[in-house]
Design an enzyme around this catalytic site. Structure first.
Site, short mmCIF file in Angstrom:
data_model
loop_
_atom_site.label_atom_id
_atom_site.label_comp_id
_atom_site.label_asym_id
_atom_site.label_seq_id
_atom_site.Cartn_x
_atom_site.Cartn_y
_atom_site.Cartn_z
N LYS A 155 0.88 -1.18 0.00
CA LYS A 155 0.00 0.00 0.00
C LYS A 155 0.91 1.23 0.00
CE LYS A 155 -4.13 1.95 2.11
NZ LYS A 155 -4.79 2.29 0.85
N1 PMP Z 1 -7.81 -1.65 -2.70
C1 PMP Z 1 -7.22 -0.44 -2.75
C2 PMP Z 1 -6.44 -0.08 -3.96
C3 PMP Z 1 -7.33 0.45 -1.68
O1 PMP Z 1 -6.75 1.66 -1.73
C4 PMP Z 1 -8.09 0.07 -0.55
C5 PMP Z 1 -8.25 1.03 0.61
N2 PMP Z 1 -7.21 0.89 1.52
C6 PMP Z 1 -8.68 -1.20 -0.53
C7 PMP Z 1 -8.52 -2.04 -1.63
C8 PMP Z 1 -9.48 -1.67 0.65
O2 PMP Z 1 -8.60 -1.95 1.72
P1 PMP Z 1 -9.09 -1.90 3.21
O3 PMP Z 1 -10.36 -2.63 3.28
O4 PMP Z 1 -8.00 -2.57 3.97
O5 PMP Z 1 -9.24 -0.46 3.58
#
Ligand code: PMP
Length: 306
Positions: A155
């Site tokens: 991320k």
């Molecule tokens: N995919 C992407 C590209 C994201 O930016 C996010 C947000 N963090 C998610 C999926 C969902 O992740 P999460 O449920 O851990 O927030």
């Protein structure tokens, strides 16, 4: 609303949270981050952070993959987050962004340190005015980045260039949001969220090897489908045309929560309405994050009564 931010070991005034323009964070996007929701619970006079430990675990995984030494332990990050939220004394839903970055002055592309960190806690309600009624979405002509180039599993700020291109294209074309296919032409995810579709009563979502960020909300939903509704979600490749004939579809993510999709490339989903399984799982999700449902107490970190 937000008076204080956290930067490199200190709580500072909002206007003083600055880093130099020539850091590798700025020049090369050398920043990994997390986004976490905090829910204001008026009955408890408290804010509950949802799955804080799991977000920090993913942050450490991103740092490992991006060659950044963690500036604090997991408990160190937790203490700084709690201190920051407490100092701002929020009494509403918030969103916390933790950033870890390479901040050497005019550092090179391969600089690994020194590693800096910042935390922002900002008020955040629902992120779309259509989070109840649903979004009209387009399949992007951009392809999702891949594990063999810029892995979505990390991320990191740089990965969101791909999301920006896809998101802006969809906006320019008059859509609310976007769905992105991977290099094999199978569904990967949205610009900043994971995706589920429902076909014949079965929730389907791309697998972790389909070039997705391994979302914590996605995991929560898979578990709640089983625990609350006795339904097993299936993780597998999803074709573009399955989106068009899906009975229901929704985005999920920490900020997005569960946001219904009511059309894809003008094909109506569930007649352009929010479907029953989407409504049901969204209810279970919101009850869980706010602690209305006592299930999974370990997922909620109370800030003020800690
Ligand atoms: N995919 C992407 C590209 C994201 O930016 C996010 C947000 N963090 C998610 C999926 C969902 O992740 P999460 O449920 O851990 O927030």
């Amino acid at each position: 609303m937000t008076k204080y931010l956290f930067l490199n070991g200190q709580v500072v005034d909002y206007d003083d949270a600055k880093i130099h323009v020539l850091t590798p964070a700025m020049k090369y996007g050398a920043t990994v981050y997390e986004g976490i929701r905090g829910y204001w619970i008026s009955d408890a006079d408290d804010i509950y952070l949802f799955r804080l430990d799991d977000h920090l675990k993913r942050l450490f995984q991103s740092m490992e993959l991006a060659w950044m030494e963690p500036p604090y332990s997991i408990d160190g990050f937790k203490d700084h987050i709690i201190e920051l939220v407490t100092k701002n004394a929020f009494r509403q839903d918030i969103h916390i962004r933790i950033m870890v970055f390479v901040m050497s002055d005019d550092g090179s592309m391969t600089s690994r340190g020194p590693v800096g960190s910042a935390i922002a806690a900002l008020p955040m309600g629902r992120i779309s005015s259509k989070s109840e009624t649903g979004l009209n979405c387009a399949v992007s002509s951009w392809r999702r980045i891949s594990d063999s180039a810029t892995p979505p599993r990390i991320k990191c700020a740089g990965n969101y260039q791909n999301s920006r291109l896809a998101g802006i294209q969809a906006e320019n074309d008059g859509y609310d949001n976007v769905l992105i296919l991977n290099e094999n032409g199978k569904l990967s995810e949205g610009a900043g969220s994971n995706v589920f579709i429902i076909r014949d009563g079965i929730p389907l979502t791309p697998s972790v090897t389909d070039n997705i960020l391994e979302g914590i909300t996605r995991d929560t939903i898979i578990r709640l489908f089983v625990e609350k509704m006795g339904i097993k979600a299936v993780m597998r490749n999803i074709d573009r045309t399955e989106l068009y004939v899906a009975d229901e579809a929704f985005y999920c993510g920490s900020a997005t929560e569960i946001t219904p999709i009511v059309s894809v490339d003008k094909h109506l989903i569930s007649g352009g309405n929010v479907g029953p399984l989407t409504k049901a799982i969204k209810g279970h999700y919101l009850d869980c994050v706010r602690g209305k449902d006592p299930l999974h107490g370990e997922w909620r970190t109370a800030v003020y009564s800690r």
